[in-house]
Design an enzyme around this catalytic site. Structure first.
Site, PDB file in Angstrom:
ATOM      1  N   GLY A 177       0.828  -1.197   0.000  1.00 34.39           N
ATOM      2  CA  GLY A 177       0.000   0.000   0.000  1.00 34.39           C
ATOM      3  C   GLY A 177       0.863   1.249   0.000  1.00 34.39           C
ATOM      4  O   GLY A 177       2.085   1.174   0.039  1.00 34.39           O
TER       5      GLY A 177
ATOM      6  N   ASN B 151       9.371  19.486  -2.490  1.00 38.73           N
ATOM      7  CA  ASN B 151      10.132  18.685  -3.453  1.00 38.73           C
ATOM      8  C   ASN B 151      11.632  18.910  -3.331  1.00 38.73           C
ATOM      9  O   ASN B 151      12.422  17.990  -3.549  1.00 38.73           O
ATOM     10  CB  ASN B 151       9.668  18.988  -4.882  1.00 38.73           C
ATOM     11  CG  ASN B 151       8.450  18.176  -5.269  1.00 38.73           C
ATOM     12  OD1 ASN B 151       8.552  16.995  -5.565  1.00 38.73           O
ATOM     13  ND2 ASN B 151       7.287  18.796  -5.206  1.00 38.73           N
TER      14      ASN B 151
ATOM     15  N   GLN C  45       3.499   6.395   2.647  1.00 38.86           N
ATOM     16  CA  GLN C  45       3.582   7.843   2.888  1.00 38.86           C
ATOM     17  C   GLN C  45       2.535   8.553   2.039  1.00 38.86           C
ATOM     18  O   GLN C  45       2.609   8.543   0.811  1.00 38.86           O
ATOM     19  CB  GLN C  45       4.977   8.374   2.535  1.00 38.86           C
ATOM     20  CG  GLN C  45       5.136   9.854   2.814  1.00 38.86           C
ATOM     21  CD  GLN C  45       6.498  10.367   2.387  1.00 38.86           C
ATOM     22  OE1 GLN C  45       7.340   9.607   1.934  1.00 38.86           O
ATOM     23  NE2 GLN C  45       6.723  11.672   2.520  1.00 38.86           N
TER      24      GLN C  45
ATOM     25  N   ARG D 120       4.407   8.628  -6.246  1.00 37.38           N
ATOM     26  CA  ARG D 120       3.473   7.716  -5.567  1.00 37.38           C
ATOM     27  C   ARG D 120       2.132   7.667  -6.303  1.00 37.38           C
ATOM     28  O   ARG D 120       1.507   6.613  -6.423  1.00 37.38           O
ATOM     29  CB  ARG D 120       3.264   8.175  -4.117  1.00 37.38           C
ATOM     30  CG  ARG D 120       4.367   7.731  -3.158  1.00 37.38           C
ATOM     31  CD  ARG D 120       4.371   8.542  -1.886  1.00 37.38           C
ATOM     32  NE  ARG D 120       5.022   9.822  -2.091  1.00 37.38           N
ATOM     33  CZ  ARG D 120       4.857  10.882  -1.309  1.00 37.38           C
ATOM     34  NH1 ARG D 120       4.034  10.814  -0.281  1.00 37.38           N
ATOM     35  NH2 ARG D 120       5.501  12.001  -1.541  1.00 37.38           N
TER      36      ARG D 120
ATOM     37  N   GLY E 195       4.199  14.322  -4.253  1.00 37.28           N
ATOM     38  CA  GLY E 195       3.951  12.882  -4.264  1.00 37.28           C
ATOM     39  C   GLY E 195       3.572  12.337  -5.624  1.00 37.28           C
ATOM     40  O   GLY E 195       2.856  11.338  -5.731  1.00 37.28           O
ATOM     41  N   GLU E 196       4.081  12.970  -6.704  1.00 40.56           N
ATOM     42  CA  GLU E 196       3.679  12.538  -8.048  1.00 40.56           C
ATOM     43  C   GLU E 196       4.138  11.114  -8.359  1.00 40.56           C
ATOM     44  O   GLU E 196       3.427  10.366  -9.026  1.00 40.56           O
ATOM     45  CB  GLU E 196       4.209  13.509  -9.109  1.00 40.56           C
ATOM     46  CG  GLU E 196       3.686  13.181 -10.502  1.00 40.56           C
ATOM     47  CD  GLU E 196       3.950  14.273 -11.521  1.00 40.56           C
ATOM     48  OE1 GLU E 196       3.695  14.025 -12.719  1.00 40.56           O
ATOM     49  OE2 GLU E 196       4.399  15.366 -11.127  1.00 40.56           O
TER      50      GLU E 196
END
Length: 299
Positions: free
Chosen positions: A75, A130, A78, A98, A95-96
Site C-alpha cells: 500500500g 520537493n 507515505q 506515488r 507525491g507525483e
C-alpha cells in the site's frame, strides 16, 4: 502498527465528507474543515490533477515500476499532499511518483493530506517539499530555487529559512544554471556530477565548457581531474593578460651604463622592473668616497 491501521480506517470514514455536497469545504472556516484540512483521507485518484508547478520533469521508469510493486504489496505508506480546488476535485502538491505508481497498479483511491491554498502558496509548498527530497537531480533543485526567487520574489536569505539550507548551498545550485544547456542536460542524465559542473562554472566561454565536458565524459575524468583541467586552462590565460600590462618596460644600453660608471668613478648597477620602475645603486668604499660622490651629484 495498530495506530497506523486505526488512522487509515479513520481516514476512510472521514472521506465520506469529501463526497457529500452539503459538506463541501472550501475554506478553513467551513463546517467540518477541522476534520478534513491537514488530515489524511482517502481521495479518488481520478479526482486529482497534476500540479502545473511540479519541479520534477524526469521519472525513472524502472524505479517507478519498483515503487508500483511495493505499493501493490504494502500500500501507500507515505500519503501524498493535495490541495482542494472544488467539490471532489484536487490538485497535487507533492507525491507525483506515488500517484503515478498507484495508477500503474490500478488503485482507485490514495491516502492524501488535504490542504487549502492559493496558487502562490501551492507553488511554494510544492517547490519547498520537493526540494527536500533526495531524488531530485541538481538541475531540478536549481530550477526550483530559481522559481521561488522569480515567481514568489523570495530572497536567498528567505529561501534559506524556508528550505533549511545554507545560503551558500542555494547559491551553488543556482550557479549551475549558468552552465551550457548541454552540460546541464549531462548533469540531469547522470553523465557528470554536480561537482564536475561546479568546477566549470568559472569558465565564461561556453564553447570551452563543452570541450571540457566532452573530455570528462570520454575520458571518465574525476572531479579533481576536472578541477586540474580547468586550472590549466585558466593558467594558460594569465601570460597573455600579464604581457598586456607590461607597457612601461624598457632597457638601458651598455654605453649608458658606462656613462654612469665613468661619471661616478665606480661601477653603477642599474635595474629595471617590468612596469618601468627601477633603481640605480652607486657603491662607495669609505666616508671620503661617499663625500666625493655627493659632491658630484650636487654639482
Amino acid at each position: 502498527m495498530t495506530k497506523a491501521v486505526k488512522k487509515q480506517a479513520l481516514g476512510r470514514g472521514l472521506s465520506a465528507l469529501l463526497k457529500d455536497p452539503e459538506n463541501d469545504i472550501k475554506s478553513v472556516e467551513d463546517k467540518n474543515a477541522d476534520k478534513v484540512v491537514g488530515n489524511i483521507l482517502e481521495v479518488d485518484i481520478d479526482a486529482i490533477e497534476i500540479n502545473p508547478f511540479q519541479p520534477r520533469t524526469n521519472f525513472n521508469e524502472e524505479a517507478l515500476q519498483e515503487l508500483a510493486s511495493s505499493i501493490k504489496e504494502l500500500g501507500v505508506i507515505q500519503p501524498i499532499t493535495v490541495r482542494k480546488l472544488d467539490f471532489n476535485k484536487y490538485q497535487l502538491i507533492s507525491g507525483e511518483r506515488r500517484l503515478r505508481a498507484s495508477k500503474l497498479v490500478g488503485m482507485t483511491t490514495i491516502p492524501a493530506y488535504i490542504r487549502i491554498a492559493n496558487d502562490n502558496e501551492s507553488l511554494v509548498m510544492a517547490l519547498v517539499e520537493n526540494i527536500q527530497r533526495h531524488d531530485l537531480d541538481p538541475i531540478e533543485i536549481a530550477l526550483s530555487y530559481q522559481r521561488l526567487i522569480e515567481e514568489i520574489q523570495l530572497t536567498q536569505e528567505q529561501m534559506s529559512e524556508r528550505v533549511g539550507k545554507k545560503r551558500s548551498t542555494i547559491t551553488n545550485y543556482l550557479r549551475l544554471l549558468k552552465l551550457d544547456p548541454i552540460i546541464q542536460t549531462g548533469i540531469r542524465d547522470g553523465f557528470i556530477s554536480m561537482g564536475h559542473g561546479r568546477a566549470m562554472i568559472n569558465i565564461e566561454d561556453q564553447e570551452v565548457q563543452t570541450d571540457i565536458y566532452q573530455k570528462i565524459v570520454s575520458q571518465n575524468l574525476s572531479v579533481r581531474d576536472t578541477e586540474a583541467l580547468v586550472k590549466k586552462y585558466q593558467d594558460g590565460l594569465k601570460p597573455a593578460t600579464a604581457k598586456s600590462k607590461k607597457t612601461g618596460a624598457f632597457s638601458i644600453a651598455d654605453d649608458q651604463k658606462k656613462a654612469f660608471t665613468n661619471f661616478f668613478g665606480a661601477k653603477v648597477d642599474v635595474s629595471i622592473a617590468s612596469n618601468g620602475k627601477g633603481k640605480i645603486a652607486i657603491p662607495f668604499h669609505s666616508e671620503e668616497d661617499f663625500n666625493r660622490i655627493v659632491k658630484l651629484i650636487n654639482g
